[in-house]
Design a protein around this motif. Structure first.
Motif, PDB file in Angstrom:
ATOM      1  N   TRP A  31       0.826  -1.207   0.000  1.00 20.19           N
ATOM      2  CA  TRP A  31       0.000   0.000   0.000  1.00 20.19           C
ATOM      3  C   TRP A  31       0.858   1.254   0.000  1.00 20.19           C
ATOM      4  CZ3 TRP A  31      -4.634   1.627  -1.059  1.00 20.19           C
ATOM      5  CH2 TRP A  31      -5.669   0.697  -1.098  1.00 20.19           C
ATOM      6  N   SER A  32       1.776   1.301   0.955  1.00 16.79           N
ATOM      7  CA  SER A  32       2.637   2.469   1.042  1.00 16.79           C
ATOM      8  C   SER A  32       3.471   2.619  -0.218  1.00 16.79           C
ATOM      9  CB  SER A  32       3.564   2.354   2.248  1.00 16.79           C
ATOM     10  OG  SER A  32       2.882   2.773   3.385  1.00 16.79           O
TER      11      SER A  32
ATOM     12  N   ILE B 294       1.271   4.090  -2.986  1.00 17.55           N
ATOM     13  CA  ILE B 294       0.885   5.477  -2.701  1.00 17.55           C
ATOM     14  C   ILE B 294       2.103   6.391  -2.882  1.00 17.55           C
ATOM     15  CG2 ILE B 294       0.002   7.068  -0.958  1.00 17.55           C
ATOM     16  CD1 ILE B 294      -1.518   4.685   0.234  1.00 17.55           C
ATOM     17  N   LEU B 295       3.276   5.897  -2.483  1.00  9.97           N
ATOM     18  CA  LEU B 295       4.487   6.702  -2.655  1.00  9.97           C
ATOM     19  C   LEU B 295       4.790   6.921  -4.134  1.00  9.97           C
ATOM     20  CD1 LEU B 295       6.813   5.258   0.124  1.00  9.97           C
ATOM     21  CD2 LEU B 295       6.124   7.631  -0.101  1.00  9.97           C
TER      22      LEU B 295
ATOM     23  N   GLY C  76       2.341   9.427  -5.265  1.00 10.55           N
ATOM     24  CA  GLY C  76       2.710  10.702  -4.646  1.00 10.55           C
ATOM     25  C   GLY C  76       3.858  11.374  -5.360  1.00 10.55           C
TER      26      GLY C  76
ATOM     27  N   ILE D  31       3.796  14.900  -7.265  1.00 10.27           N
ATOM     28  CA  ILE D  31       4.631  15.999  -6.799  1.00 10.27           C
ATOM     29  C   ILE D  31       5.310  16.683  -7.981  1.00 10.27           C
ATOM     30  CG2 ILE D  31       7.013  15.241  -6.397  1.00 10.27           C
ATOM     31  CD1 ILE D  31       6.703  15.874  -3.583  1.00 10.27           C
TER      32      ILE D  31
ATOM     33  N   LEU E  81       2.627  18.475 -10.207  1.00 11.20           N
ATOM     34  CA  LEU E  81       2.158  19.751  -9.659  1.00 11.20           C
ATOM     35  C   LEU E  81       3.246  20.813  -9.699  1.00 11.20           C
ATOM     36  CD1 LEU E  81      -0.077  18.672  -6.660  1.00 11.20           C
ATOM     37  CD2 LEU E  81      -0.771  19.527  -8.890  1.00 11.20           C
TER      38      LEU E  81
ATOM     39  N   MET F  40       8.041  25.366   8.421  1.00  8.08           N
ATOM     40  CA  MET F  40       8.186  24.366   9.477  1.00  8.08           C
ATOM     41  C   MET F  40       7.073  24.485  10.505  1.00  8.08           C
ATOM     42  SD  MET F  40      10.589  22.315   8.961  1.00  8.08           S
ATOM     43  CE  MET F  40      10.943  21.557  10.541  1.00  8.08           C
TER      44      MET F  40
ATOM     45  N   TRP G 189       5.406  19.731   5.191  1.00  3.64           N
ATOM     46  CA  TRP G 189       5.845  18.433   4.675  1.00  3.64           C
ATOM     47  C   TRP G 189       5.441  17.285   5.593  1.00  3.64           C
ATOM     48  CZ3 TRP G 189       6.750  16.771   0.224  1.00  3.64           C
ATOM     49  CH2 TRP G 189       7.368  17.558  -0.753  1.00  3.64           C
TER      50      TRP G 189
ATOM     51  N   SER H  28       3.938   6.281   5.695  1.00  2.45           N
ATOM     52  CA  SER H  28       4.826   7.064   4.823  1.00  2.45           C
ATOM     53  C   SER H  28       4.186   7.442   3.486  1.00  2.45           C
ATOM     54  CB  SER H  28       6.149   6.333   4.614  1.00  2.45           C
ATOM     55  OG  SER H  28       5.920   5.058   4.078  1.00  2.45           O
ATOM     56  N   GLY H  29       3.449   6.513   2.884  1.00  5.03           N
ATOM     57  CA  GLY H  29       2.811   6.825   1.601  1.00  5.03           C
ATOM     58  C   GLY H  29       1.807   7.959   1.725  1.00  5.03           C
ATOM     59  N   MET H  30       0.916   7.834   2.701  1.00  2.00           N
ATOM     60  CA  MET H  30      -0.117   8.850   2.886  1.00  2.00           C
ATOM     61  C   MET H  30       0.487  10.185   3.316  1.00  2.00           C
ATOM     62  SD  MET H  30      -2.847   7.522   1.965  1.00  2.00           S
ATOM     63  CE  MET H  30      -4.054   8.725   2.481  1.00  2.00           C
TER      64      MET H  30
ATOM     65  N   MET I 160       3.329  11.399   2.450  1.00  3.27           N
ATOM     66  CA  MET I 160       3.874  12.077   1.292  1.00  3.27           C
ATOM     67  C   MET I 160       2.765  12.678   0.433  1.00  3.27           C
ATOM     68  SD  MET I 160       5.957  10.527  -1.838  1.00  3.27           S
ATOM     69  CE  MET I 160       7.002  11.567  -2.839  1.00  3.27           C
ATOM     70  N   LEU I 161       1.725  11.860   0.214  1.00  4.22           N
ATOM     71  CA  LEU I 161       0.604  12.318  -0.607  1.00  4.22           C
ATOM     72  C   LEU I 161      -0.013  13.584   0.002  1.00  4.22           C
ATOM     73  CD1 LEU I 161      -0.426  11.054  -3.157  1.00  4.22           C
ATOM     74  CD2 LEU I 161      -2.209   9.916  -1.844  1.00  4.22           C
TER      75      LEU I 161
ATOM     76  N   VAL J 267       2.215  16.569  -0.558  1.00  3.31           N
ATOM     77  CA  VAL J 267       2.129  17.071  -1.930  1.00  3.31           C
ATOM     78  C   VAL J 267       0.929  17.998  -2.078  1.00  3.31           C
ATOM     79  CG1 VAL J 267       1.729  16.404  -4.324  1.00  3.31           C
ATOM     80  CG2 VAL J 267       3.243  15.041  -2.892  1.00  3.31           C
ATOM     81  N   LEU J 268      -0.221  17.533  -1.590  1.00  2.00           N
ATOM     82  CA  LEU J 268      -1.435  18.355  -1.673  1.00  2.00           C
ATOM     83  C   LEU J 268      -1.251  19.650  -0.895  1.00  2.00           C
ATOM     84  CD1 LEU J 268      -4.283  15.716  -1.291  1.00  2.00           C
ATOM     85  CD2 LEU J 268      -3.649  17.029  -3.328  1.00  2.00           C
TER      86      LEU J 268
ATOM     87  N   PHE K 109       0.916  22.283  -2.689  1.00  2.00           N
ATOM     88  CA  PHE K 109       0.275  22.938  -3.827  1.00  2.00           C
ATOM     89  C   PHE K 109      -0.919  23.778  -3.389  1.00  2.00           C
ATOM     90  CE2 PHE K 109      -2.302  23.048  -7.765  1.00  2.00           C
ATOM     91  CZ  PHE K 109      -1.345  23.585  -8.617  1.00  2.00           C
TER      92      PHE K 109
ATOM     93  N   THR L  20       3.587  26.657  -3.598  1.00  2.00           N
ATOM     94  CA  THR L  20       4.146  26.617  -4.956  1.00  2.00           C
ATOM     95  C   THR L  20       3.954  27.969  -5.638  1.00  2.00           C
ATOM     96  OG1 THR L  20       3.391  24.334  -5.025  1.00  2.00           O
ATOM     97  CG2 THR L  20       4.202  25.251  -7.083  1.00  2.00           C
TER      98      THR L  20
END
Lengths: 272, 316, 265
Positions: free
Chosen positions: A31-32, A35-36, A39, A43, A46, C69, C74, C175-177, C179-180, C183-184, C187, C192
């Motif tokens: 999953w990660s 998603i990475l 992502g 990134i 955008l 920060m 991030w 970690s995946g979420m 980062m996602l 990103v949102l 922006f 940005t």
């Protein structure tokens, strides 16, 4: 010579073996992982959308059109993308010092730099490279291509990779002295990338000089691209600057090599 | 054959300390000084000392992680700091608290990677792996991700990982830390077998003195950066003036026993503890006690190495 | 009182990384310089883009670098500790504590934010003043409202990061979420590019989303583009998003607690 070749081949093999372990490790959390991947694609997308939105407001930036800026953006993006994919993990060297993993690495028969760079190898960084390639291809429309220009473009991209490569290594070495200074290197790596996404004409002359002679990031794309675009140098600097990127890359690599060896020497002579 | 040759080895560190508001003082700390010893092939040596005595500094110098300030150092004929990579192929290192295995991958994958980076011949690798897996009982665990292994299982995995390239020397840093009694016993048994059958030289640092008693014919005690004792375990007892204890269970309670050559340390109901020098024979004392008192039972306690070492530190 | 103690401890904890702070300030300032020149080039051609003048634009850049920060754009902050405790299973202990879990981590994060405003915010702002002559708040009152708006930004950011950390209850790893979400945030917060120069309808959509709270709203108050009722409207939207997101945090945590209790982690 044969010995050196064998050593380099061995180091590359070892890099690939270790990197493959990290790819498989990442897949342990599917999953990660995915998603990475999404992502990182988002990134970079955008990031360019941001630039596009600027051009929605204005037709030119520093006298350069969107396609011309895309050429600069793409060349710099490929450079940092490849460098980040291959050796970006060198940024974490301070962490290895702090947690002691560097000691374990020192007891393995693999060059330390190979181990540090292959650590946490992440395929998702391919996203940035592919985005940069697409943007570069879009920007390529603004160039009247000749064989010589194709050759120069190739030299430019390779030099860009090597220059960013050196920046990653050289500025990460500071962490051998102060372990938690990771962000410092970012100013030069990602900062260098961001600067070269724009035409240098937006900066004052002194800044350009600094980016030419001090932190030679202008050779990543600016001087070669001026030649590709058939533009005279707006700052009146010599036209042959377009062709010296490989020399600059050689210089920065040498500095990075020295920084790395002295960093490692510092570590092995203080143990911290 | 001398495998590890250490002569007058020294290592100083510069420590900067904040002093006052702005000032900094620079002091030199001698982590290791005047260290001299040599270890022959096939020895099993315990390297012990209190925290901060210079144990890990020494091990770091022996493995090439740290450059000595001065002195002579050869391991397997190589100079560790300049020939680190060559040396790496000849030594195995196990850090007790830290695993070098790939956390999220099956144990097998870590072993395969090591085979590749140490460039071990595949046939030899298979044979080694089979042997270690059998000796360390890892068969069912090869396909388990490392993060799911217990501490003891992981340690066995780490030891296998350190041995797959047939190192001449194995350094073990606190190998039994955190393990249960059964795991400890099994690990010690394995290390003895390894040393007996393959002739692998072992050097271990540990706080668990049972490791030393079970494994090491020779002990080097380091304190304040220098060796304060180097010799067989038996000599350590003698040197420390260590004493054995005769535990006497009398039929009836009695005042402290008085016999020549021993002194009574403790009395608890009908049980009494008599202390006598470890080098002396127990026989005359036992017969003297048996002649004077009605004895229900007798037993002899061997000296506690921990007490012995404490005495040495105190004397050093 | 307990929460204040948690916040103070968190402040102290983050203040131990001195070199990291210096390195961060340096990097933020380098990016501040780059973006300033890029925006100056843009506003040179369109001096009224998005209703900003060139000084507003450059001020916006340095505010962004100074607050990066503090609003943890991030990710990061105390929610990373939570995600780690979820991953290791230690969170089960936290769930049985008599103290509210959300309040505990929020207090810690506010302590961190105060440290980051001081350590990572002040220097870039001064540098922006020296190098680019950026604008100061229009009035002391605007300055005070800016602080309120920034506090709401931190709470909003915390709630979103808390939700991201909570995904670890189901995905094991945030970690995946993380980062996602980063990103949102980058922006849609206007980091940005200022949201005010986004083309319509993107502009209106972005301004209505919670991320506008991070940078655009506080910056507009600082720059005096919001005054009187405008300030209140901006703050009201911030309060609304903060309240809604905190309520979602509660609901998600309740669901996660049931999961931990039923499945034993």
């Amino acid at each position: 010579m044969a010995e050196v070749t064998a050593a380099v081949r061995g180091a590359c093999q070892e890099y690939v073996w270790i990197a493959a372990m990290w790819v498989r490790s990442a897949l342990a959390y599917p999953w990660s992982f995915w998603i990475l991947v999404v992502g990182s694609a988002l990134i970079t997308l955008l990031d360019f959308v941001g630039l596009g939105l600027m051009f929605h407001t204005i037709p030119h930036l520093g006298g350069f059109g969107l396609r011309e800026v895309a050429l600069l953006y793409g060349a710099s993006g490929i450079g940092i993308g490849v460098a980040d994919l291959v050796i970006g993990s060198v940024e974490q060297v301070g962490l290895h010092v702090r947690t002691g993993t560097l000691d374990a690495m020192l007891t393995r028969p693999v060059p330390l730099l190979v181990q540090v760079c292959a650590d946490r190898f992440a395929v998702r960084r391919l996203g940035r490279i592919s985005q940069a390639l697409v943007v570069f291809a879009y920007g390529a429309g603004s160039v009247d291509w000749t064989l010589a220009k194709v050759g120069l473009a190739l030299v430019m991209v390779v030099s860009a990779c090597l220059i960013f490569f050196s920046f990653f290594v050289a500025f990460s070495c500071i962490q051998f002295w102060t372990v938690d200074s990771t962000e410092f290197a970012n100013a030069f790596t990602y900062g260098g990338n961001t600067m070269t996404q724009y035409p240098m004409t937006i900066f004052p002359r002194e800044v350009l000089k600094g980016l030419t002679f001090l932190i030679p990031v202008a050779f990543v794309n600016w001087y070669p691209c001026l030649f590709l675009l058939g533009r005279p140098d707006p700052f009146g600097l010599p036209g042959w600057f377009a062709f010296v990127s490989p020399v600059v890359a050689g210089l920065t690599l040498t500095v990075a090599g020295l920084a790395w060896t002295s960093g490692v020497r510092h570590y092995t002579s203080t143990g911290s | 054959m001398t495998l590890i040759d250490v002569r007058d080895l020294a290592r100083t560190f510069v420590v900067r300390k904040r002093s006052g508001r702005l000032g900094r003082t620079r002091t030199e700390v001698e982590a290791v000084r005047d260290l001299t010893f040599d270890i022959d092939a096939g020895e099993m040596v315990g390297y012990i000392g209190p925290n901060g005595a210079g144990k890990s500094t020494t091990i770091k110098m022996l493995t090439g992680i740290l450059v000595p300030t001065s002195g002579h150092l050869r391991v397997s004929g190589l100079e560790p700091s300049t020939q680190r990579t060559d040396l790496a192929r000849r030594i195995g290192v196990v850090f007790g608290q830290r695993t070098t295995l790939w956390w999220d991958l099956p144990l097998r994958d870590s072993f395969e990677l090591l085979q590749k980076i140490y460039r071990v011949d595949p046939v030899r690798h298979r044979r080694n792996l089979q042997e270690y897996v059998e000796l360390l009982d890892l068969g069912d665990l090869l396909d388990t991700p490392v993060r799911q292994l217990s501490l003891g299982q992981r340690m066995r995995g780490d030891i296998t990982a350190a041995l797959l390239h047939d190192p001449e020397i194995l350094y073990l840093d606190e190998p039994t830390i955190g393990l249960d009694v059964v795991s400890k016993g099994r690990l010690r048994e394995f290390l003895r077998t390894l040393n007996a059958e393959r002739g692998t030289t072992l050097m271990l640092t540990t706080h668990d003195l049972q490791d030393i008693e079970a494994l090491c014919d020779r002990v080097i005690v380091i304190d304040h950066g220098t060796a304060v004792f180097d010799g067989p375990l038996a000599d350590l007892h003698r040197r420390g003036g260590s004493r054995r204890t005769l535990v006497v269970d009398l039929v009836d309670e009695a005042p402290p026993i008085e016999v020549p050559g021993a002194s009574t340390r403790r009395v608890e109901g009908p049980r009494q503890w008599l202390s006598f020098p470890a080098g002396a024979s127990a026989a005359p004392i036992v017969s003297a006690v048996a002649a004077a008192y009605a004895v229900a039972d007798l037993s002899i306690q061997e000296p506690d190495i921990e007490d012995v070492i404490r005495d040495i530190y105190a004397g050093a | 009182m307990l929460y204040a103690a948690v916040a103070v401890r968190s402040f102290r904890r983050f203040s131990t990384y001195r070199t990291a702070t210096l390195a961060g300030v340096f990097t933020n300032s380098v990016f501040g310089v780059i973006y300033s020149y890029a925006y100056l080039a843009l506003w040179h051609q369109r001096p009224d883009a998005g209703g900003y003048d060139a000084t507003d634009a450059v001020t916006y850049v340095w505010l962004g670098q100074a607050l990066l920060m503090t609003i943890a754009l991030w990710g990061g902050g105390t929610t990373d500790d939570l995600a780690e405790r979820i991953r290791t299973g230690d969170v089960a202990i936290d769930l049985y504590r008599p103290v509210g879990l959300i309040g505990w981590y929020l207090a810690g994060d506010l302590g961190r934010a105060v440290y980051h405003v001081l350590a990572r915010g002040v220097l870039p702002t001064i540098l922006g003043l020296v190098l680019f002559d950026i604008a100061l708040p229009a009035s002391p009152l605007a300055g005070a409202w800016f602080v309120v708006s920034l506090a709401l930004a931190v709470v909003t950011s915390f709630a979103i990061r808390f939700l991201v950390a909570c995904t670890a209850f189901w995905l094991l790893d945030q970690s995946g979420m993380r980062m996602l979400s980063g990103v949102l945030a980058i922006f849609l917060s206007g980091m940005t590019l200022p949201l005010v120069i986004f083309p319509e309808p993107l502009r209106s959509i972005a301004l209505a989303l919670p991320w506008a709270s991070y940078l655009q709203t506080p910056a507009d108050i600082w720059l005096g583009h919001r005054h009187g009722a405008g300030i209140l409207a901006g703050l009201a939207l911030q309060v609304l998003w903060a309240a809604v997101l905190m309520a979602v945090c509660r609901a998600v945590l309740a669901a996660a607690t049931r999961k931990v209790v039923v499945q034993g982690g």
